[in-house]
Every structure is written in C-alpha cells, then in structure tokens.
Write a protein that holds these residues in place. Structure first.
Motif, PDB file in Angstrom:
ATOM      1  N   GLY A   7       0.428  -1.171 -12.051  1.00  0.00           N
ATOM      2  CA  GLY A   7       0.944  -1.137 -10.469  1.00  0.00           C
ATOM      3  C   GLY A   7       2.389  -1.139 -10.535  1.00  0.00           C
ATOM      4  O   GLY A   7       3.015  -0.723 -11.426  1.00  0.00           O
ATOM      5  N   PRO A   8       2.901  -0.953  -9.214  1.00  0.00           N
ATOM      6  CA  PRO A   8       4.331  -0.628  -8.882  1.00  0.00           C
ATOM      7  C   PRO A   8       5.093  -1.723  -9.622  1.00  0.00           C
ATOM      8  O   PRO A   8       6.275  -1.679 -10.064  1.00  0.00           O
ATOM      9  N   ALA A  34      -1.759  -3.556  -4.823  1.00  0.00           N
ATOM     10  CA  ALA A  34      -1.220  -1.903  -5.324  1.00  0.00           C
ATOM     11  C   ALA A  34      -1.556  -1.969  -6.652  1.00  0.00           C
ATOM     12  O   ALA A  34      -1.256  -0.907  -7.423  1.00  0.00           O
ATOM     13  N   ASP A  35      -2.156  -3.036  -7.430  1.00  0.00           N
ATOM     14  CA  ASP A  35      -2.241  -2.993  -8.833  1.00  0.00           C
ATOM     15  C   ASP A  35      -3.814  -2.676  -9.064  1.00  0.00           C
ATOM     16  O   ASP A  35      -4.524  -3.038  -8.330  1.00  0.00           O
ATOM     17  N   LEU A  36      -4.127  -2.087 -10.451  1.00  0.00           N
ATOM     18  CA  LEU A  36      -5.290  -1.921 -10.962  1.00  0.00           C
ATOM     19  C   LEU A  36      -5.606  -2.642 -11.994  1.00  0.00           C
ATOM     20  O   LEU A  36      -4.820  -2.596 -12.808  1.00  0.00           O
ATOM     21  N   LYS A  85       3.923  -4.066 -12.081  1.00  0.00           N
ATOM     22  CA  LYS A  85       3.185  -4.459 -13.167  1.00  0.00           C
ATOM     23  C   LYS A  85       2.836  -3.559 -14.299  1.00  0.00           C
ATOM     24  O   LYS A  85       2.274  -2.574 -14.025  1.00  0.00           O
ATOM     25  N   ASP A  86       2.956  -4.059 -15.544  1.00  0.00           N
ATOM     26  CA  ASP A  86       2.444  -3.094 -16.573  1.00  0.00           C
ATOM     27  C   ASP A  86       2.350  -4.255 -17.814  1.00  0.00           C
ATOM     28  O   ASP A  86       3.000  -4.129 -18.541  1.00  0.00           O
ATOM     29  N   ARG A 117       2.258   4.330  -6.944  1.00  0.00           N
ATOM     30  CA  ARG A 117       1.123   3.924  -7.937  1.00  0.00           C
ATOM     31  C   ARG A 117       1.176   4.373  -9.206  1.00  0.00           C
ATOM     32  O   ARG A 117       1.529   5.670  -9.212  1.00  0.00           O
ATOM     33  N   ARG A 118       1.200   3.489 -10.283  1.00  0.00           N
ATOM     34  CA  ARG A 118       1.297   4.171 -11.547  1.00  0.00           C
ATOM     35  C   ARG A 118      -0.249   4.891 -11.844  1.00  0.00           C
ATOM     36  O   ARG A 118      -1.219   4.438 -11.339  1.00  0.00           O
ATOM     37  N   PRO A 170      -9.612  -3.405  -8.227  1.00  0.00           N
ATOM     38  CA  PRO A 170      -8.205  -3.367  -7.571  1.00  0.00           C
ATOM     39  C   PRO A 170      -7.619  -4.515  -6.945  1.00  0.00           C
ATOM     40  O   PRO A 170      -8.348  -5.164  -6.346  1.00  0.00           O
ATOM     41  N   ARG A 189       0.679  -1.139  -0.105  1.00  0.00           N
ATOM     42  CA  ARG A 189      -0.010  -0.073  -0.044  1.00  0.00           C
ATOM     43  C   ARG A 189       0.700   1.220  -0.010  1.00  0.00           C
ATOM     44  O   ARG A 189       0.530   2.297  -0.225  1.00  0.00           O
TER      45      ARG A 189
END
Length: 167
Positions: free
Chosen positions: A152-153, A129-131, A155-156, A9-10, A126, A5
C-alpha cells in the motif's frame, strides 16, 4: 491528514514464488485440522526500509460457542531491537462449502475465506489503502505456513509464519 482512499496505490503484492515450491498436503476439513495447539515462528520484513522483526509464541485453536474455532495467538514480537508481548484473536467459522472456513477478526469483521482442500490457498484482504495477500500451505499433518505480502502507500511488508503442532 490525507484521505487514505486518495493515496496512490502500489501494484497488488505478489507472494514470492519460493513459497509455492515443495509438497502440499490436502486437508478435507480445515477446522478439524487446525484444532489444537501450535508453536509459531514469524518473520516480518519491511521491504522498503529493510527492517526485520520476529514473533515467537503459540496459537491455540479452541472450540468456539456456536461452532468453529477461536484462534488465540500469544508470544513476543521483536521490532527494531525492542521486544514486547503480542497477542491476536481471530474467529474461524464454518465456511460456505464443507471443510472450509470463514475467518473473521475478534470483533466479527470479515478477514478472508480459507479452503485447504488442495493443501494450498491464496486469500486477499483489502484494508484501507493496503492490500493483504496471503498464501496458506499445508506441508503435512503437523506443519503449515502462511506468507502474507502487504502492499500500500505506506507499507511493503512480507510476513512468513511457520506453525508446528504441539503435543
């Protein structure tokens, strides 16, 4: 280990515009439409690292005790040159409005809502920390697509899945 948390955050991931072009096919009842067996092809792209993977298999939407559908996906997933068996189970329950669905993980945790009455729907989920932001598009009675963008921090990712009805 850092608390997820507190990680930066991207920005919220956006579904690429290319996925919203083309014809859509409205669906009056998502559960009735999805029932049956579908051939599945999924591409997975790591937008940061450039790796690409592929899932190939089937998804069966069968009756679920108490109403709704049990989504059982099985096939093979290839990532970084290694192919492994892969499965996923979801529950598609009747949604809050007629013709919609409440999608849940196998253990009952909420995943997202699904309303295909316009032929297209965007959902968000959500996860720590990813969306996860998914776009669902029905092309016709036998073809539909999902495009999930995961940000997320750590993952892309871009996951594009095409479904073709079998038999």
């Amino acid at each position: 280990m850092q608390d997820a948390r507190r990680l930066p955050r991207r920005p919220a991931p956006q579904v690429p515009e290319a996925s919203v072009t083309g014809e859509v096919w409205p669906v009056a009842d998502v559960l009735a439409h999805l029932a049956g067996r579908w051939r599945v092809e999924r591409s997975v792209r790591d937008l940061d690292g450039g790796d690409e993977g592929r899932f190939s298999g089937t998804t069966v939407f069968g009756p679920l005790d108490g109403g709704g559908l049990l989504h059982e996906e099985s096939g093979t997933f290839t990532w970084q040159g290694v192919t492994r068996p892969a499965t996923r189970t979801l529950r598609f329950l009747p949604g809050p409005a007629p013709g919609t669905a409440d999608v849940r993980f196998a253990d009952g945790r909420p995943f997202h809502d699904l309303d295909l009455t316009s032929g297209r729907y965007v959902a968000e989920h959500p996860c720590a920390a990813d969306l996860y932001r998914g776009e669902f598009t029905v092309r016709d009675a036998d073809h539909w697509r999902t495009v999930w963008r995961v940000g997320g921090p750590a993952k892309d990712l871009l996951l594009t899945t095409d479904y073709v009805r079998e038999g």
